[in-house]
Design a protein around this motif. Structure first.
Motif, PDB file in Angstrom:
ATOM      1  N   GLU A 159      14.216   6.185   7.357  1.00 27.12           N
ATOM      2  CA  GLU A 159      14.425   7.463   6.709  1.00 27.12           C
ATOM      3  C   GLU A 159      13.864   8.597   7.572  1.00 27.12           C
ATOM      4  OE1 GLU A 159      15.285   9.733   4.754  1.00 27.12           O
ATOM      5  OE2 GLU A 159      16.736   8.631   3.579  1.00 27.12           O
ATOM      6  N   SER A 164      15.398  15.967   3.474  1.00 28.91           N
ATOM      7  CA  SER A 164      15.109  16.975   2.446  1.00 28.91           C
ATOM      8  C   SER A 164      14.729  18.333   3.031  1.00 28.91           C
ATOM      9  CB  SER A 164      13.978  16.488   1.530  1.00 28.91           C
ATOM     10  OG  SER A 164      12.825  16.181   2.285  1.00 28.91           O
ATOM     11  N   SER A 178      19.993  11.492   4.096  1.00 28.08           N
ATOM     12  CA  SER A 178      20.024  11.637   2.638  1.00 28.08           C
ATOM     13  C   SER A 178      20.797  10.495   2.006  1.00 28.08           C
ATOM     14  CB  SER A 178      20.668  12.980   2.257  1.00 28.08           C
ATOM     15  OG  SER A 178      19.872  14.064   2.667  1.00 28.08           O
ATOM     16  N   ALA A 179      21.869  10.078   2.666  1.00 28.21           N
ATOM     17  CA  ALA A 179      22.653   8.955   2.169  1.00 28.21           C
ATOM     18  C   ALA A 179      21.839   7.665   2.202  1.00 28.21           C
ATOM     19  CB  ALA A 179      23.929   8.796   2.999  1.00 28.21           C
ATOM     20  N   GLN A 181      18.655   7.451   1.977  1.00 31.51           N
ATOM     21  CA  GLN A 181      17.669   7.606   0.904  1.00 31.51           C
ATOM     22  C   GLN A 181      18.259   7.175  -0.438  1.00 31.51           C
ATOM     23  OE1 GLN A 181      16.026  11.619  -1.096  1.00 31.51           O
ATOM     24  NE2 GLN A 181      15.318  11.333   0.990  1.00 31.51           N
ATOM     25  N   SER A 182      19.439   7.665  -0.753  1.00 30.31           N
ATOM     26  CA  SER A 182      20.076   7.332  -2.024  1.00 30.31           C
ATOM     27  C   SER A 182      20.451   5.863  -2.094  1.00 30.31           C
ATOM     28  CB  SER A 182      21.325   8.198  -2.230  1.00 30.31           C
ATOM     29  OG  SER A 182      20.973   9.560  -2.328  1.00 30.31           O
ATOM     30  N   ARG A 185      17.300   3.677  -2.784  1.00 28.34           N
ATOM     31  CA  ARG A 185      16.854   3.722  -4.177  1.00 28.34           C
ATOM     32  C   ARG A 185      17.814   2.969  -5.092  1.00 28.34           C
ATOM     33  NH1 ARG A 185      14.694  10.028  -4.321  1.00 28.34           N
ATOM     34  NH2 ARG A 185      12.470   9.495  -4.139  1.00 28.34           N
ATOM     35  N   ALA A 186      19.101   3.065  -4.789  1.00 24.63           N
ATOM     36  CA  ALA A 186      20.096   2.395  -5.631  1.00 24.63           C
ATOM     37  C   ALA A 186      19.978   0.876  -5.532  1.00 24.63           C
ATOM     38  CB  ALA A 186      21.503   2.845  -5.234  1.00 24.63           C
TER      39      ALA A 186
END
Length: 276
Positions: A159, A164, A178-179, A181-182, A185-186
């Motif tokens: 990351e 951010s 950012s992708a 990161q998402s 978490r998913a």
């Protein structure tokens, strides 16, 4: 332990990989773990493998001779890897699992950075950024999933604070992070029921990628980058040291000591950004 190393410093990310069996003693609880590391040619992947090697880890590839000379118990096996090719990711993981008889963790340290004004980013650069940073992360996570599903394990994805708090000329890089990161978490939510912990690490440490980025900047932009880091970092140094500041955190995150940590963005950045 296992490390699989992507040796290319420039995209597309092709190159030899190494598979090694080891026990690591940085943190006792990861002794005997089977760990897969990508991005070994330089930067975080190389520093992690070197630090682990100093504690009994076997490492390889073009820098393997350097590491082997310092660690006589090194065991090396080479294999090609392109993280942008799903089939190669699967094949490398399959080979690794056969070689070791199992897999416990993935430290995915492969990444790509490129600067350009947002209004002039070429299609080829967008494709390359997506292929390496996003597809490569997804493909490697998917490739290890079947082997971690049956026994649990850990995944660490790459990351950046720039996801951010982006800098000028890095809109496409920031978007790709950012992708990641998402995605991290998913999948942490989806795969938690299998005992798989998935986290992302946000390092602000000196790497060849950072050096290359700064070398590509105009002189005034290098000064601006220094000012940005000086204003943001709470600690004295602008960037941390990979071996001293980052590698112990990676060891912690693949150990049972972090068994209740998942779905997190873990900053190792001296306070450059405050993650929430």
């Amino acid at each position: 332990m296992i490390t699989i190393q992507n040796v290319s410093q420039n995209p597309p990310p092709h190159g030899d990989c190494a598979i090694e069996e080891t026990a690591c003693h940085i943190i006792p609880s990861i002794t005997g773990r089977h760990i897969l590391i990508t991005g070994y040619a330089s930067g975080i992947g190389k520093s992690t493998a070197e630090a682990f090697a100093a504690h009994g880890v076997h490492v390889g590839q073009s820098v393997a001779s350097e590491i082997s000379s310092k660690n006589s118990n090194t065991k090396i096996k080479y294999q090609h890897l392109d993280v942008t090719a799903r089939s190669e990711c699967r094949a490398v993981v399959e080979t690794a699992v056969r070689f070791l008889g199992g897999l416990d963790s993935l430290i995915h340290a492969t990444g790509y950075i490129h600067q350009d004004a947002a209004e002039t980013i070429a299609d080829s650069e967008i494709d390359r950024m997506l292929d390496v940073n996003i597809k490569g992360t997804i493909f490697m996570n998917q490739a290890v999933f079947p082997y971690l599903k049956t026994r649990g394990g850990t995944i660490l994805n790459p990351e950046s604070d720039l996801a951010s708090e982006p800098l000028p000329l890095l809109a496409h890089y920031s978007a790709s992070k950012s992708a990641v990161q998402s995605f991290t978490r998913a999948v942490a939510r989806e795969w938690g029921k299998y005992g798989i912990r998935v986290n992302a690490v946000l390092p602000a440490v000196w790497t060849p990628m950072i050096d290359g980025y700064r070398e590509s900047l105009e002189k005034e932009n290098v000064v601006g980058h220094d000012v940005f880091m000086n204003d943001r970092a709470f600690l004295e140094e602008k960037f941390g040291d990979m071996e001293i500041d980052l590698v112990p955190v990676l060891a912690f995150l693949v150990s049972d000591a972090s068994r209740w940590v998942t779905g997190q963005l873990v900053p190792v950045n001296g306070g450059v950004s405050l993650v929430r």
